[in-house]
Design a protein around this motif. Structure first.
Motif, PDB file in Angstrom:
ATOM      1  N   LYS A  41      37.523  43.568  29.607  1.00  0.00           N
ATOM      2  CA  LYS A  41      37.178  42.240  30.100  1.00  0.00           C
ATOM      3  C   LYS A  41      36.375  42.413  31.375  1.00  0.00           C
ATOM      4  CE  LYS A  41      39.407  37.809  30.623  1.00  0.00           C
ATOM      5  NZ  LYS A  41      40.695  37.113  30.660  1.00  0.00           N
ATOM      6  N   ARG A  42      35.185  41.855  31.407  1.00  0.00           N
ATOM      7  CA  ARG A  42      34.339  41.904  32.609  1.00  0.00           C
ATOM      8  C   ARG A  42      34.671  40.680  33.441  1.00  0.00           C
ATOM      9  NH1 ARG A  42      31.531  41.040  36.440  1.00  0.00           N
ATOM     10  NH2 ARG A  42      29.399  41.702  36.813  1.00  0.00           N
ATOM     11  N   ILE A  43      35.115  40.888  34.666  1.00  0.00           N
ATOM     12  CA  ILE A  43      35.490  39.790  35.553  1.00  0.00           C
ATOM     13  C   ILE A  43      34.583  39.792  36.777  1.00  0.00           C
ATOM     14  CG2 ILE A  43      37.882  39.851  34.771  1.00  0.00           C
ATOM     15  CD1 ILE A  43      38.595  41.183  37.453  1.00  0.00           C
ATOM     16  N   SER A  44      34.656  38.721  37.523  1.00  0.00           N
ATOM     17  CA  SER A  44      33.880  38.614  38.756  1.00  0.00           C
ATOM     18  C   SER A  44      34.812  38.324  39.916  1.00  0.00           C
ATOM     19  CB  SER A  44      32.850  37.490  38.646  1.00  0.00           C
ATOM     20  OG  SER A  44      32.245  37.250  39.908  1.00  0.00           O
ATOM     21  N   TYR A  77      41.453  34.848  36.935  1.00  0.00           N
ATOM     22  CA  TYR A  77      41.866  36.164  36.451  1.00  0.00           C
ATOM     23  C   TYR A  77      43.241  36.542  36.988  1.00  0.00           C
ATOM     24  CZ  TYR A  77      36.958  36.235  35.283  1.00  0.00           C
ATOM     25  OH  TYR A  77      35.731  35.911  34.782  1.00  0.00           O
ATOM     26  N   THR A  78      44.193  36.743  36.094  1.00  0.00           N
ATOM     27  CA  THR A  78      45.579  36.992  36.493  1.00  0.00           C
ATOM     28  C   THR A  78      45.770  38.322  37.218  1.00  0.00           C
ATOM     29  OG1 THR A  78      46.067  37.906  34.304  1.00  0.00           O
ATOM     30  CG2 THR A  78      46.540  35.561  34.662  1.00  0.00           C
ATOM     31  N   LEU A  79      44.862  39.255  37.062  1.00  0.00           N
ATOM     32  CA  LEU A  79      45.011  40.541  37.743  1.00  0.00           C
ATOM     33  C   LEU A  79      44.504  40.510  39.181  1.00  0.00           C
ATOM     34  CD1 LEU A  79      43.992  42.982  34.877  1.00  0.00           C
ATOM     35  CD2 LEU A  79      46.291  42.386  35.668  1.00  0.00           C
ATOM     36  N   LEU A  80      43.819  39.436  39.544  1.00  0.00           N
ATOM     37  CA  LEU A  80      43.291  39.328  40.902  1.00  0.00           C
ATOM     38  C   LEU A  80      44.250  38.537  41.777  1.00  0.00           C
ATOM     39  CD1 LEU A  80      39.516  38.530  40.296  1.00  0.00           C
ATOM     40  CD2 LEU A  80      40.600  40.754  40.641  1.00  0.00           C
ATOM     41  N   TYR A 123      37.880  31.728  52.074  1.00  0.00           N
ATOM     42  CA  TYR A 123      38.672  32.225  50.953  1.00  0.00           C
ATOM     43  C   TYR A 123      37.845  33.191  50.097  1.00  0.00           C
ATOM     44  CZ  TYR A 123      36.292  28.348  48.532  1.00  0.00           C
ATOM     45  OH  TYR A 123      35.353  27.483  48.024  1.00  0.00           O
ATOM     46  N   ARG A 124      38.559  34.073  49.381  1.00  0.00           N
ATOM     47  CA  ARG A 124      37.916  35.048  48.512  1.00  0.00           C
ATOM     48  C   ARG A 124      38.948  35.612  47.541  1.00  0.00           C
ATOM     49  NH1 ARG A 124      37.128  39.899  52.975  1.00  0.00           N
ATOM     50  NH2 ARG A 124      39.338  40.385  53.221  1.00  0.00           N
ATOM     51  N   ALA A 125      38.453  36.268  46.493  1.00  0.00           N
ATOM     52  CA  ALA A 125      39.325  36.981  45.561  1.00  0.00           C
ATOM     53  C   ALA A 125      39.353  38.450  45.957  1.00  0.00           C
ATOM     54  CB  ALA A 125      38.813  36.820  44.133  1.00  0.00           C
ATOM     55  N   THR A 126      40.431  39.124  45.571  1.00  0.00           N
ATOM     56  CA  THR A 126      40.567  40.536  45.909  1.00  0.00           C
ATOM     57  C   THR A 126      41.273  41.289  44.786  1.00  0.00           C
ATOM     58  OG1 THR A 126      41.422  42.131  47.522  1.00  0.00           O
ATOM     59  CG2 THR A 126      42.705  40.128  47.194  1.00  0.00           C
ATOM     60  N   SER A 127      40.918  42.536  44.663  1.00  0.00           N
ATOM     61  CA  SER A 127      41.584  43.446  43.735  1.00  0.00           C
ATOM     62  C   SER A 127      41.698  44.781  44.453  1.00  0.00           C
ATOM     63  CB  SER A 127      40.771  43.600  42.443  1.00  0.00           C
ATOM     64  OG  SER A 127      41.375  44.557  41.598  1.00  0.00           O
ATOM     65  N   GLY A 128      42.896  45.048  44.961  1.00  0.00           N
ATOM     66  CA  GLY A 128      43.076  46.289  45.726  1.00  0.00           C
ATOM     67  C   GLY A 128      42.219  46.270  46.972  1.00  0.00           C
ATOM     68  N   ASN A 129      41.314  47.237  47.080  1.00  0.00           N
ATOM     69  CA  ASN A 129      40.431  47.296  48.251  1.00  0.00           C
ATOM     70  C   ASN A 129      39.032  46.746  47.951  1.00  0.00           C
ATOM     71  OD1 ASN A 129      39.531  49.314  46.622  1.00  0.00           O
ATOM     72  ND2 ASN A 129      39.587  50.921  48.166  1.00  0.00           N
ATOM     73  N   LYS A 130      38.899  45.989  46.861  1.00  0.00           N
ATOM     74  CA  LYS A 130      37.628  45.338  46.526  1.00  0.00           C
ATOM     75  C   LYS A 130      37.767  43.853  46.848  1.00  0.00           C
ATOM     76  CE  LYS A 130      36.662  48.411  42.665  1.00  0.00           C
ATOM     77  NZ  LYS A 130      36.460  48.465  41.205  1.00  0.00           N
TER      78      LYS A 130
END
Length: 190
Positions: A41-44, A77-80, A123-130
């Motif tokens: 899945k390509r997410i943004s 996105y549930t992983l973010l 505000y922003r989305a994050t995934s780990g250190n991204k």
């Protein structure tokens, strides 16, 4: 032992959503391996939004909220996770003051201890250190009720020719209605 041992596929050119990757390798003798299949899945990280519950008023291009207005920052996105911070309007976000959600959305309010006035929510989305791009929304906190005045004094004697005028002013979101009742009757509104 030489050859093409790896290939990099940039995901920047692949649109958001579900995709299937098929791949295999061939050796120098043209012996081909089995085709493998992989779903991804390509997410943004830029897919993040802010929403306001009630009460909220948009007037003259300004968004007015009170301390009871729920504010939600979310990503589909549930992983973010999402991050936010609130600063007085005109200030920039701090690198260390981000509040991080435990899931892909968070709901909060502007605290009643804040003074009325403009604030910017970053505000922003994050995934780990991204991190996704920082977005912002400026709101005006308005916890101050309207001021009300009346054109007669307490104990005034009125005749059929007199008119009672109640006036309300509000320097924030504006006056919605004026309510009044006479002798404990039903409330009336303007």
């Amino acid at each position: 032992m030489s050859g093409n041992n790896s290939v990099n596929i940039p995901t920047a050119g692949i649109g958001e959503g579900e995709h299937t990757l098929e791949f295999y390798a061939m050796d120098m003798l043209s012996v081909r391996g089995s085709i493998r299949l992989l779903n991804f899945k390509r997410i943004s990280l830029d897919a993040v939004a802010i929403e306001f519950g009630n009460p909220v008023v948009v007037r003259d291009g300004l968004t007015f909220v009170s301390s009871s207005t729920p504010i939600t920052v979310s990503t589909p996105y549930t992983l973010l996770k999402v991050q936010y911070q609130i600063v007085p309007a005109g200030n920039t976000p701090s690198d260390t003051a981000w509040i991080t959600s435990t899931g892909n959305s968070v709901t909060f309010n502007l605290q009643p201890t804040l003074q009325d006035g403009p604030y910017t929510i970053f505000y922003r989305a994050t995934s780990g250190n991204k991190f996704g791009s920082v977005k912002s929304m400026t709101v005006v906190l308005d916890n101050t009720p309207p001021t009300v005045s009346v054109n007669i004094e307490d104990g005034a004697m009125l005749t059929d020719d007199d008119v009672i005028t109640i006036t309300a002013t509000d320097n924030g979101s504006g006056v919605a209605k004026i309510f009044y009742r006479i002798d404990g009757g039903e409330w009336q509104s303007s």
